[in-house]
Write an enzyme that holds these catalytic residues in place. Structure first.
Site, mmCIF file in Angstrom:
data_model
loop_
_atom_site.group_PDB
_atom_site.id
_atom_site.type_symbol
_atom_site.label_atom_id
_atom_site.label_comp_id
_atom_site.label_asym_id
_atom_site.label_seq_id
_atom_site.Cartn_x
_atom_site.Cartn_y
_atom_site.Cartn_z
ATOM 1 N N ASP A 58 30.772 22.326 53.650
ATOM 2 C CA ASP A 58 31.073 22.069 52.239
ATOM 3 C C ASP A 58 31.416 20.594 52.065
ATOM 4 O OD1 ASP A 58 31.910 23.248 49.470
ATOM 5 O OD2 ASP A 58 33.472 21.811 50.028
ATOM 6 N N TYR A 63 33.598 12.838 48.019
ATOM 7 C CA TYR A 63 34.528 12.827 49.157
ATOM 8 C C TYR A 63 34.451 11.494 49.907
ATOM 9 C CZ TYR A 63 35.230 17.827 48.424
ATOM 10 O OH TYR A 63 35.535 19.053 47.891
ATOM 11 N N LYS A 95 28.308 18.518 45.619
ATOM 12 C CA LYS A 95 28.786 18.687 44.237
ATOM 13 C C LYS A 95 28.547 17.416 43.414
ATOM 14 C CE LYS A 95 32.503 21.326 46.404
ATOM 15 N NZ LYS A 95 33.042 20.605 47.558
ATOM 16 N N HIS A 126 31.283 19.815 40.065
ATOM 17 C CA HIS A 126 32.584 19.719 40.737
ATOM 18 C C HIS A 126 33.764 20.102 39.825
ATOM 19 C CE1 HIS A 126 34.421 17.446 44.397
ATOM 20 N NE2 HIS A 126 35.233 18.414 44.000
HETATM 21 P P1 NDP Z 1 42.851 23.189 53.807
HETATM 22 O O1 NDP Z 1 43.558 24.176 52.950
HETATM 23 O O2 NDP Z 1 41.640 23.604 54.535
HETATM 24 O O3 NDP Z 1 43.941 22.614 54.832
HETATM 25 C C1 NDP Z 1 43.672 21.535 55.671
HETATM 26 C C2 NDP Z 1 44.912 21.287 56.513
HETATM 27 O O4 NDP Z 1 45.125 22.414 57.365
HETATM 28 C C3 NDP Z 1 44.782 20.075 57.411
HETATM 29 O O5 NDP Z 1 46.008 19.361 57.361
HETATM 30 C C4 NDP Z 1 44.568 20.676 58.802
HETATM 31 O O6 NDP Z 1 45.129 19.867 59.803
HETATM 32 C C5 NDP Z 1 45.333 21.969 58.700
HETATM 33 N N1 NDP Z 1 44.823 22.998 59.609
HETATM 34 C C6 NDP Z 1 43.533 23.427 59.710
HETATM 35 N N2 NDP Z 1 43.451 24.402 60.619
HETATM 36 C C7 NDP Z 1 44.697 24.603 61.097
HETATM 37 C C8 NDP Z 1 45.252 25.474 62.078
HETATM 38 N N3 NDP Z 1 44.482 26.345 62.742
HETATM 39 N N4 NDP Z 1 46.573 25.406 62.324
HETATM 40 C C9 NDP Z 1 47.353 24.518 61.669
HETATM 41 N N5 NDP Z 1 46.891 23.651 60.732
HETATM 42 C C10 NDP Z 1 45.576 23.697 60.453
HETATM 43 O O7 NDP Z 1 42.567 21.840 52.970
HETATM 44 P P2 NDP Z 1 41.556 21.239 51.923
HETATM 45 O O8 NDP Z 1 42.334 20.935 50.685
HETATM 46 O O9 NDP Z 1 40.817 20.157 52.570
HETATM 47 O O10 NDP Z 1 40.536 22.403 51.527
HETATM 48 C C11 NDP Z 1 39.418 22.753 52.330
HETATM 49 C C12 NDP Z 1 38.107 22.255 51.725
HETATM 50 O O11 NDP Z 1 37.906 22.770 50.417
HETATM 51 C C13 NDP Z 1 38.014 20.739 51.503
HETATM 52 O O12 NDP Z 1 37.939 20.024 52.706
HETATM 53 C C14 NDP Z 1 36.821 20.659 50.596
HETATM 54 O O13 NDP Z 1 35.612 20.824 51.334
HETATM 55 C C15 NDP Z 1 37.093 21.849 49.662
HETATM 56 N N6 NDP Z 1 37.824 21.457 48.427
HETATM 57 C C16 NDP Z 1 37.158 21.575 47.208
HETATM 58 C C17 NDP Z 1 37.764 21.183 46.032
HETATM 59 C C18 NDP Z 1 37.029 21.294 44.731
HETATM 60 O O14 NDP Z 1 37.497 20.741 43.714
HETATM 61 N N7 NDP Z 1 35.911 21.997 44.681
HETATM 62 C C19 NDP Z 1 39.147 20.660 46.004
HETATM 63 C C20 NDP Z 1 39.785 20.652 47.312
HETATM 64 C C21 NDP Z 1 39.141 21.044 48.455
HETATM 65 P P3 NDP Z 1 44.278 19.359 61.071
HETATM 66 O O15 NDP Z 1 43.222 18.469 60.523
HETATM 67 O O16 NDP Z 1 45.294 18.675 61.908
HETATM 68 O O17 NDP Z 1 43.694 20.588 61.743
#
Ligand code: NDP
Length: 338
Positions: A58, A63, A95, A126
């Site tokens: 995604d 981004y 998006k 988006h």
């Molecule tokens: P997430 O809810 O996926 O959370 C990401 C965080 O979780 C990071 O800090 C990561 O740290 C941590 N994490 C991941 N796996 C683990 C684990 N197993 N244990 C502990 N911590 C963990 O964040 P996003 O807000 O990025 O949402 C995901 C995706 O959704 C985005 O990347 C994007 O592609 C999409 N999105 C779409 C939007 C829209 O408007 N359409 C808006 C926001 C997001 P670490 O890197 O250290 O693992």
């Protein structure tokens, strides 16, 4: 007794409202990485595909202020060259950002070039609003989030509305020469906006997918019901509550994890998979990513307990100032943690 586990990579959902059959892997990889993490983003995408068997990426034009798509393009091309994957085995979403509200085709073409591919599997609008095109004198590019320099207030373009971009995406998709988009959809729309699209006979193709913030604290009950009754696949973004993964620290999630001897991450991902939602978590931790291969068959009592977090501790984690204009985005709901 341990819970039965299933491979995340095996789960696919058939999309509705498409011109040709399209299936979407239920588990995808989010790529909204911070600007200073571009190299590790590339490594993470490669590990996700190569080690964890992820087949769904995604991303979005916006981004990394336009840089992430280039990074993903490099990662994918390297894996194709190494014969780890073929383009056809991947499902790629991008998006159209609101600055491109009247230039959806141009936005798509820039994305395809950056990603080094000739089609995306899914093109989403988006956000359901439009931004004016105001040039940043330092970069010569349009501001991604234009603001009034005096008041600091977000500026919106009033020539178009949430419908304008979707009409353009619909036209791209239904152009007889279209080979660059397999399915279309929207992000951050509410039920009223979806309803307008579904009730408008001039729209040829209704959204196949709705992507919104969705996690145990924001269960989106109204949208979940609407999507189920309108053949829309619902995708949850920020499934872990975004940076720092606060959802994984909730005591309800931790208790379920402890009881079944699985991780809080497994609990949350399993909840999505069992509810037939698409989930797109992000991680920049290659060691962790490599192990994210399974989900677990949680009993229905646990699913109900997780659903209930949205009732007892409702919270919107992605609360951007620009989204405050949207009906339904009423900002954060206070919780006892505030
Ligand atoms: P997430 O809810 O996926 O959370 C990401 C965080 O979780 C990071 O800090 C990561 O740290 C941590 N994490 C991941 N796996 C683990 C684990 N197993 N244990 C502990 N911590 C963990 O964040 P996003 O807000 O990025 O949402 C995901 C995706 O959704 C985005 O990347 C994007 O592609 C999409 N999105 C779409 C939007 C829209 O408007 N359409 C808006 C926001 C997001 P670490 O890197 O250290 O693992």
């Amino acid at each position: 007794m341990s819970l039965p586990a299933k491979y995340l990579k095996d789960c696919q959902i058939k999309l509705g409202h498409t011109l040709t059959p399209v299936t979407m892997p239920q588990y995808g990889f989010g790529t909204a990485s911070p600007m200073d993490q571009l190299e590790i983003t590339k490594e993470s995408v490669k590990v996700a595909i190569k080690e964890a068997g992820v087949r769904h990426i995604d991303t979005a034009r916006f981004y990394g202020y336009g840089k992430i798509e280039y990074i993903i393009g490099e990662a994918i091309q390297e894996l194709i060259a190494e014969k780890v994957i073929t383009r056809e085995e991947l499902f790629i979403t991008t998006k159209v950002w609101p600055t491109y509200w009247d230039k959806a085709k141009e936005s798509l073409d820039i994305s395809l070039k950056a990603l080094q591919i000739d089609y995306v599997d899914l093109l989403l609008q988006h956000w359901p609003f439009c931004y004016p095109k105001i040039v940043n004198p330092e970069t010569g590019e349009w501001y991604g989030n234009p603001k009034d320099p005096k008041t600091g207030k977000v500026l919106y373009e009033t020539e178009g509305d949430f419908f304008t971009t979707y009409r353009q995406i619909d036209a791209i998709y239904n152009d007889p020469s279209n080979k660059s988009v397999k399915a279309i959809g929207v992000s951050n729309f509410n039920v009223q906006q979806l309803e307008k699209i579904f009730n408008d006979d001039t729209i040829k193709t209704k959204p196949s997918v709705l992507q919104v913030e969705l996690n145990p604290q924001l269960t989106q009950v109204e949208l979940y019901d609407y999507c189920n009754s309108h053949g829309i696949v619902l995708t949850g973004y920020s499934p872990l509550g975004s940076t720092g993964a606060p959802i994984l620290k909730l005591p309800e999630i931790q208790e379920i994890a402890k009881f079944h001897k699985i991780t809080p991450y497994d609990v949350v991902i399993s909840w999505f998979m069992i509810k037939k939602l698409v989930v797109i978590p992000r991680s920049l931790n290659p060691k962790r990513i490599a192990t994210m291969k399974y989900y677990y068959d949680l009993p229905s009592e646990d699913i109900a307990k997780i659903d209930n977090i949205g009732v007892t501790k409702p919270f919107r984690h992605i609360d951007e100032d620009f989204a405050a204009i949207l009906p339904g985005f009423t900002g954060r709901t206070k919780t006892t943690a505030d």
